[in-house]
Scaffold this motif. Structure first.
Motif, short mmCIF file in Angstrom:
data_model
loop_
_atom_site.label_atom_id
_atom_site.label_comp_id
_atom_site.label_asym_id
_atom_site.label_seq_id
_atom_site.Cartn_x
_atom_site.Cartn_y
_atom_site.Cartn_z
N GLY A 152 -1.68 -9.44 1.73
CA GLY A 152 -0.46 -9.00 1.04
C GLY A 152 -0.34 -9.47 -0.39
O GLY A 152 0.59 -9.07 -1.11
N TYR A 153 -1.29 -10.31 -0.84
CA TYR A 153 -1.22 -10.83 -2.21
C TYR A 153 -1.19 -9.71 -3.25
O TYR A 153 -0.33 -9.69 -4.13
CB TYR A 153 -2.40 -11.78 -2.50
CG TYR A 153 -2.60 -12.02 -3.97
CD1 TYR A 153 -1.81 -12.94 -4.64
CD2 TYR A 153 -3.54 -11.31 -4.72
CE1 TYR A 153 -1.96 -13.16 -6.01
CE2 TYR A 153 -3.70 -11.51 -6.07
CZ TYR A 153 -2.91 -12.44 -6.71
OH TYR A 153 -3.04 -12.63 -8.06
N GLY A 154 -2.13 -8.79 -3.15
CA GLY A 154 -2.22 -7.71 -4.14
C GLY A 154 -0.97 -6.86 -4.18
O GLY A 154 -0.49 -6.49 -5.25
N GLN A 155 -0.42 -6.55 -3.03
CA GLN A 155 0.79 -5.74 -2.95
C GLN A 155 1.97 -6.48 -3.59
O GLN A 155 2.74 -5.90 -4.36
CB GLN A 155 1.10 -5.39 -1.50
CG GLN A 155 2.29 -4.47 -1.36
CD GLN A 155 2.58 -4.14 0.10
OE1 GLN A 155 1.96 -4.66 1.02
NE2 GLN A 155 3.54 -3.26 0.31
N ALA A 156 2.11 -7.78 -3.29
CA ALA A 156 3.23 -8.55 -3.84
C ALA A 156 3.09 -8.73 -5.35
O ALA A 156 4.04 -8.52 -6.10
CB ALA A 156 3.31 -9.92 -3.15
N ALA A 157 1.88 -9.10 -5.79
CA ALA A 157 1.66 -9.29 -7.23
C ALA A 157 1.87 -7.97 -7.97
O ALA A 157 2.47 -7.94 -9.05
CB ALA A 157 0.25 -9.84 -7.48
N GLY A 158 1.39 -6.87 -7.38
CA GLY A 158 1.57 -5.56 -8.00
C GLY A 158 3.03 -5.15 -8.08
O GLY A 158 3.47 -4.59 -9.08
#
Length: 114
Positions: free
Chosen positions: A32-38
């Motif tokens: 979920g890192y990429g989704q949250a950072a994005g």
């Protein structure tokens, strides 16, 4: 952009690292890192963000320290929209009740960190 609950902004000509108070988002290397950072990047990039450091009248005053590592801990807004609340509503961050007092809990199914 660091992740879904931290970012760097420019204030008075200096770079300031900000930790959004009251929420927790996945760290680099976690699901979920990429989704949250994005989501955070899409929300704030190129926009004027107003932040109140803990101790200056935020809902976390008395629940959180004003700094964490090399970052200020702050409640941040885009106009009148609370960025932490928007991250919770988007499903990319969790309420961190220890620091938010449960402010961002939407329902019993809202993710939360104790």
């Amino acid at each position: 952009m660091s992740d879904g609950d931290s970012f760097t902004m420019e204030a008075d000509g200096a770079k300031v690292r900000v930790r959004i108070r009251g929420i927790d988002a996945p760290e680099r290397g976690q699901a979920g890192y990429g989704q949250a950072a994005g989501a955070l990047s899409n929300m704030i990039d190129g926009k004027t963000v107003h932040c109140l450091q803990v101790g200056e009248g935020t809902v976390c005053d008395g629940q959180s320290r004003p700094t964490s590592r090399d970052r200020i801990v702050a409640q941040c807004f885009l106009e009148k929209v609370d960025i932490a609340g928007q991250m919770i509503r988007s499903g990319t961050a969790c309420d961190w009740a220890k620091f938010s007092g449960g402010r961002y809990k939407i329902s019993d199914t809202t993710c939360s960190r104790k």
